[in-house]
Design an enzyme around this catalytic site. Structure first.
Site, PDB file in Angstrom:
ATOM      1  N   ASN A   1       0.808  -1.238   0.000  1.00 49.39           N
ATOM      2  CA  ASN A   1       0.000   0.000   0.000  1.00 49.39           C
ATOM      3  C   ASN A   1       0.834   1.278   0.000  1.00 49.39           C
ATOM      4  O   ASN A   1       0.370   2.300  -0.484  1.00 49.39           O
ATOM      5  CB  ASN A   1      -1.031  -0.018   1.138  1.00 49.39           C
ATOM      6  CG  ASN A   1      -0.403  -0.090   2.501  1.00 49.39           C
ATOM      7  OD1 ASN A   1       0.665  -0.673   2.672  1.00 49.39           O
ATOM      8  ND2 ASN A   1      -1.056   0.485   3.488  1.00 49.39           N
TER       9      ASN A   1
ATOM     10  N   GLY B   1       2.227  -5.336   7.665  1.00 51.79           N
ATOM     11  CA  GLY B   1       1.289  -6.140   6.880  1.00 51.79           C
ATOM     12  C   GLY B   1       0.121  -6.572   7.740  1.00 51.79           C
ATOM     13  O   GLY B   1      -0.254  -5.873   8.684  1.00 51.79           O
ATOM     14  N   SER B   2      -0.407  -7.740   7.436  1.00 50.59           N
ATOM     15  CA  SER B   2      -1.636  -8.176   8.111  1.00 50.59           C
ATOM     16  C   SER B   2      -1.332  -8.792   9.478  1.00 50.59           C
ATOM     17  O   SER B   2      -0.217  -9.256   9.740  1.00 50.59           O
ATOM     18  CB  SER B   2      -2.361  -9.196   7.227  1.00 50.59           C
ATOM     19  OG  SER B   2      -1.539 -10.318   7.034  1.00 50.59           O
TER      20      SER B   2
ATOM     21  N   VAL C   1      -0.336 -12.713   9.322  1.00 48.10           N
ATOM     22  CA  VAL C   1       1.063 -12.960   8.916  1.00 48.10           C
ATOM     23  C   VAL C   1       1.996 -12.484  10.028  1.00 48.10           C
ATOM     24  O   VAL C   1       2.973 -13.163  10.380  1.00 48.10           O
ATOM     25  CB  VAL C   1       1.372 -12.275   7.565  1.00 48.10           C
ATOM     26  CG1 VAL C   1       2.855 -12.350   7.247  1.00 48.10           C
ATOM     27  CG2 VAL C   1       0.569 -12.943   6.447  1.00 48.10           C
ATOM     28  N   GLY C   2       1.670 -11.357  10.622  1.00 53.76           N
ATOM     29  CA  GLY C   2       2.495 -10.827  11.715  1.00 53.76           C
ATOM     30  C   GLY C   2       2.606 -11.796  12.882  1.00 53.76           C
ATOM     31  O   GLY C   2       3.687 -12.016  13.427  1.00 53.76           O
TER      32      GLY C   2
ATOM     33  N   GLU D   1       4.202  -3.663  12.407  1.00 58.80           N
ATOM     34  CA  GLU D   1       3.048  -2.777  12.271  1.00 58.80           C
ATOM     35  C   GLU D   1       1.987  -3.558  11.514  1.00 58.80           C
ATOM     36  O   GLU D   1       2.243  -4.037  10.408  1.00 58.80           O
ATOM     37  CB  GLU D   1       3.407  -1.527  11.457  1.00 58.80           C
ATOM     38  CG  GLU D   1       4.396  -0.611  12.143  1.00 58.80           C
ATOM     39  CD  GLU D   1       3.964  -0.185  13.518  1.00 58.80           C
ATOM     40  OE1 GLU D   1       2.740  -0.035  13.744  1.00 58.80           O
ATOM     41  OE2 GLU D   1       4.825  -0.047  14.390  1.00 58.80           O
TER      42      GLU D   1
ATOM     43  N   CYS E   1      -3.213   1.871   6.855  1.00 54.03           N
ATOM     44  CA  CYS E   1      -3.365   1.393   8.230  1.00 54.03           C
ATOM     45  C   CYS E   1      -3.873   2.512   9.133  1.00 54.03           C
ATOM     46  O   CYS E   1      -4.358   2.253  10.226  1.00 54.03           O
ATOM     47  CB  CYS E   1      -2.067   0.802   8.748  1.00 54.03           C
ATOM     48  SG  CYS E   1      -0.687   1.907   8.582  1.00 54.03           S
TER      49      CYS E   1
ATOM     50  N   GLU F   1       8.607   2.710  15.180  1.00 60.25           N
ATOM     51  CA  GLU F   1       9.319   3.079  13.964  1.00 60.25           C
ATOM     52  C   GLU F   1       9.450   4.600  13.920  1.00 60.25           C
ATOM     53  O   GLU F   1       8.656   5.311  14.532  1.00 60.25           O
ATOM     54  CB  GLU F   1       8.522   2.641  12.737  1.00 60.25           C
ATOM     55  CG  GLU F   1       8.194   1.161  12.754  1.00 60.25           C
ATOM     56  CD  GLU F   1       8.022   0.588  11.362  1.00 60.25           C
ATOM     57  OE1 GLU F   1       8.995   0.612  10.593  1.00 60.25           O
ATOM     58  OE2 GLU F   1       6.928   0.118  11.055  1.00 60.25           O
TER      59      GLU F   1
HETATM   60  P1  NDP Z   1       0.298  -9.703   4.080  1.00 62.14           P
HETATM   61  O1  NDP Z   1       0.496  -9.582   5.540  1.00 62.14           O
HETATM   62  O2  NDP Z   1      -0.050 -11.025   3.526  1.00 62.14           O
HETATM   63  O3  NDP Z   1       1.637  -9.228   3.311  1.00 62.14           O
HETATM   64  C1  NDP Z   1       2.557  -8.256   3.793  1.00 62.14           C
HETATM   65  C2  NDP Z   1       3.961  -8.681   3.404  1.00 62.14           C
HETATM   66  O4  NDP Z   1       4.299  -9.894   4.059  1.00 62.14           O
HETATM   67  C3  NDP Z   1       4.137  -8.945   1.916  1.00 62.14           C
HETATM   68  O5  NDP Z   1       5.438  -8.581   1.520  1.00 62.14           O
HETATM   69  C4  NDP Z   1       3.964 -10.445   1.838  1.00 62.14           C
HETATM   70  O6  NDP Z   1       4.533 -10.985   0.679  1.00 62.14           O
HETATM   71  C5  NDP Z   1       4.685 -10.874   3.092  1.00 62.14           C
HETATM   72  N1  NDP Z   1       4.336 -12.184   3.615  1.00 62.14           N
HETATM   73  C6  NDP Z   1       3.174 -12.867   3.444  1.00 62.14           C
HETATM   74  N2  NDP Z   1       3.239 -14.041   4.100  1.00 62.14           N
HETATM   75  C7  NDP Z   1       4.463 -14.108   4.687  1.00 62.14           C
HETATM   76  C8  NDP Z   1       5.113 -15.063   5.514  1.00 62.14           C
HETATM   77  N3  NDP Z   1       4.525 -16.219   5.861  1.00 62.14           N
HETATM   78  N4  NDP Z   1       6.358 -14.806   5.954  1.00 62.14           N
HETATM   79  C9  NDP Z   1       6.962 -13.648   5.619  1.00 62.14           C
HETATM   80  N5  NDP Z   1       6.398 -12.710   4.826  1.00 62.14           N
HETATM   81  C10 NDP Z   1       5.154 -12.922   4.391  1.00 62.14           C
HETATM   82  O7  NDP Z   1      -0.741  -8.652   3.634  1.00 62.14           O
HETATM   83  P2  NDP Z   1      -1.446  -8.551   2.191  1.00 62.14           P
HETATM   84  O8  NDP Z   1      -0.583  -7.725   1.364  1.00 62.14           O
HETATM   85  O9  NDP Z   1      -1.798  -9.889   1.630  1.00 62.14           O
HETATM   86  O10 NDP Z   1      -2.771  -7.803   2.596  1.00 62.14           O
HETATM   87  C11 NDP Z   1      -3.802  -8.539   3.263  1.00 62.14           C
HETATM   88  C12 NDP Z   1      -4.461  -7.694   4.318  1.00 62.14           C
HETATM   89  O11 NDP Z   1      -3.475  -7.267   5.270  1.00 62.14           O
HETATM   90  C13 NDP Z   1      -5.064  -6.398   3.812  1.00 62.14           C
HETATM   91  O12 NDP Z   1      -6.323  -6.580   3.312  1.00 62.14           O
HETATM   92  C14 NDP Z   1      -5.025  -5.565   5.064  1.00 62.14           C
HETATM   93  O13 NDP Z   1      -6.120  -5.883   5.861  1.00 62.14           O
HETATM   94  C15 NDP Z   1      -3.771  -6.002   5.760  1.00 62.14           C
HETATM   95  N6  NDP Z   1      -2.631  -5.090   5.522  1.00 62.14           N
HETATM   96  C16 NDP Z   1      -2.373  -4.169   6.447  1.00 62.14           C
HETATM   97  C17 NDP Z   1      -1.367  -3.263   6.258  1.00 62.14           C
HETATM   98  C18 NDP Z   1      -1.101  -2.223   7.256  1.00 62.14           C
HETATM   99  O14 NDP Z   1      -0.271  -1.346   7.009  1.00 62.14           O
HETATM  100  N7  NDP Z   1      -1.769  -2.256   8.400  1.00 62.14           N
HETATM  101  C19 NDP Z   1      -0.542  -3.262   5.051  1.00 62.14           C
HETATM  102  C20 NDP Z   1      -0.894  -4.304   4.112  1.00 62.14           C
HETATM  103  C21 NDP Z   1      -1.893  -5.183   4.378  1.00 62.14           C
HETATM  104  P3  NDP Z   1       3.646 -11.179  -0.661  1.00 62.14           P
HETATM  105  O15 NDP Z   1       2.775  -9.983  -0.784  1.00 62.14           O
HETATM  106  O16 NDP Z   1       4.637 -11.233  -1.736  1.00 62.14           O
HETATM  107  O17 NDP Z   1       2.895 -12.434  -0.464  1.00 62.14           O
END
Ligand code: NDP
Length: 483
Positions: free
Chosen positions: A150, A226-227, A230-231, A248, A282, A460
């Site tokens: 994003n 990220g999500s 995953v976090g 975050e 976010c 951060e």
């Molecule tokens: P993810 O958490 O899936 O992805 C974020 C990053 O983590 C990407 O680079 C992704 O790689 C990577 N990733 C995914 N799985 C793993 C893993 N098992 N180990 C290490 N790295 C990993 O978020 P998405 O982009 O799929 O978005 C899904 C939802 O997450 C959104 O709809 C939103 O709700 C939330 N989100 C929140 C954010 C925030 O700033 N709060 C930012 C982005 C998402 P890759 O994309 O290549 O799979």
């Protein structure tokens, strides 16, 4: 650069054994390019190179690191228009926002160029006579950076800049949805006079390459955005390895609209906070907690403002809301619209897929009213141009609703009352508080982060970033007596 050679490892660009396509979410017929995917061996190569490179980078000293970060920052700012074009085409935010993101990325680098020079320690007197003590910050070592789509240039910038400033090496895994933006930033960093291996960028799927990266015992620290799901997985892996983490994640940011506020400003700020970046922030305001005395008028005005927003191609003049990032995200957003209605919320406007001249993932900004805080649409992060109004009969009730969430990233209040604003600042459970401002929109020189499921680990940005990117060393010196 040949687009297939889109992995930057150990000072060189590399091919992968497979590629992915990146397409413009405003226009699926616009192919941005094919981008290499790293293999497990290439990731291991990057990790080994980073461990070697880090020692030379730390030894290069603060003036060198300052100069490199200034160069990167100045180039990002000077080329903000061109880089903004790449972001808008690939991520889908309107061009003006995308240019702003690229410029902001530059500011992170120039800010941390200054922090290189300010990395000062402490002197302490020992409780033992003849002993001196100093406390200094040293690099944490090898930092794995995992970033989302994003803010495809700004988020990695606010992680890579402090990592490099404090003498660390970086292995960065960007989101696979925005590889062109990742390559553009990496090209600028790669052109600098830095030891091979200090900076590496590996594209690949999160589940494979990302997972292998976070599992590696060679990594000293992981910074992730990220999500939540995953976090959580990354945190569990990191703790098993004793790897330092900073995360975050999700949010459900509340914005209180009080009966004593400037209603017009409240509508402007709520519209901006809810729908800026297509709601894919976010910091987006997703729960608007509105005093019953002004509720109906606020909802009417908000709906009018949402309907007036121009949704369209991110590169088209006048577009205020671009497409959402992907087919999957659009389907998820529309499913939340169905879920909200099924749970009894009233869809006041928007919430449908829009057709435009180009084949993109366009969605009409949605306002739900009549929602309760325990509905799914008020509990789960939607990351969508959808905002929910919750009615409250008093400030205290509104505050209690705001705090009734697993998240706590940003929180806002619209009020003319100093005592309410002050009370809110002290009592809302959030990492960032906005008074008479949108919940989104933060500065680059102060800490950013939240509470609960929104964040984990040290903050951060700003000088507080040193807590994560350095480790402390305490040295005791017996001074002795001169002959
Ligand atoms: P993810 O958490 O899936 O992805 C974020 C990053 O983590 C990407 O680079 C992704 O790689 C990577 N990733 C995914 N799985 C793993 C893993 N098992 N180990 C290490 N790295 C990993 O978020 P998405 O982009 O799929 O978005 C899904 C939802 O997450 C959104 O709809 C939103 O709700 C939330 N989100 C929140 C954010 C925030 O700033 N709060 C930012 C982005 C998402 P890759 O994309 O290549 O799979």
């Amino acid at each position: 650069m040949n687009q297939n050679q889109s992995l930057y490892i150990d000072g060189c660009w590399h091919d992968g054994t497979s590629t992915i396509e990146s397409r413009n979410p405003s226009d699926r017929s616009d192919l941005i390019g094919h981008f290499a995917q790293a293999t497990a061996d290439q990731l291991d190569h990057a990790l080994d190179a980073a461990r070697r490179g880090q020692e030379s980078w730390w030894a290069a000293g603060v003036q060198k690191r300052h100069n490199v970060l200034m160069e990167i920052g100045n180039e990002l700012m000077a080329r903000a228009d061109e880089l903004g074009h790449i972001i808008a085409r690939e991520e889908g935010k309107p061009l003006a926002e995308a240019k702003g993101e690229a410029y902001r990325a530059g500011q992170f680098f120039t800010y941390f160029a200054g922090e290189c020079l300010r990395n000062q320690g402490d002197l302490a007197e020992s409780v033992r006579l003849g002993v001196e003590i100093d406390v200094r910050r040293e690099p944490i070592g090898l930092v794995a950076i995992i970033s989302p789509w994003n803010f495809p240039i700004a988020t990695p910038a606010w992680k890579i800049a402090p990592a490099l400033a404090f003498g660390n090496a970086v292995v960065w895994k960007p989101a696979n949805l925005t590889p062109a933006s990742a390559v553009a930033l990496s090209e600028i960093i790669a052109r600098q006079d830095i030891p091979a291996g200090v900076f590496n960028m590996i594209l690949g799927s999160g589940r494979e390459v990302g997972q292998r990266l976070v599992e590696s015992p060679k990594v000293d620290a992981i910074s992730f955005t990220g999500s939540v799901d995953v976090g959580r997985g990354i945190a569990a892996t990191a703790i098993a390895n004793m790897t330092k983490i900073q995360m975050e994640m999700g949010s459900k940011n509340p914005m209180l609209i009080m009966d004593d506020c400037d209603l017009e400003l409240a509508v402007v700020n709520a519209t901006n906070a809810a729908f800026g970046g297509t709601g894919q922030k976010c910091t987006a305001a997703s729960r608007l907690i509105v005093h019953s005395a002004i509720h109906d008028e606020f909802v009417d005005r908000l709906a009018a403002a949402a309907k007036a927003l121009k949704v369209g191609h991110a590169l088209e003049a006048g577009t205020q809301i671009g497409p959402v990032i992907s087919e999957g995200q659009l389907a998820q957003n529309l499913a939340y619209i169905d879920k909200g209605r099924a749970e009894g919320a009233e869809l006041v406007c928007g919430g449908t897929r829009l057709q435009r001249e180009t084949d993109g993932y366009f969605m009409a900004p949605a306002v739900f009213a009549g929602t309760r805080n325990n509905m799914t649409i008020n509990s789960e992060e939607m990351f969508a141009p959808i905002t929910c109004v919750i009615k409250a009969d008093s400030y205290s009730e509104a505050l209690a609703i705001a705090n009734d969430s697993q998240f706590g990233l940003t929180a806002g209040i619209m009020t003319r009352s100093l005592s309410r604003a002050n009370h809110f600042r002290s009592n809302v459970r959030a990492g960032c508080v906005m008074v008479n401002l949108p919940t989104a929109g933060t500065d680059y020189h102060v800490p950013f982060g939240g509470r609960g499921a929104s964040s984990y680990g040290p903050r951060e940005q700003g000088r507080y970033a040193a807590e994560f990117y350095t480790t402390l060393k305490t040295t005791y010196i017996a001074a002795g007596t001169p002959e």
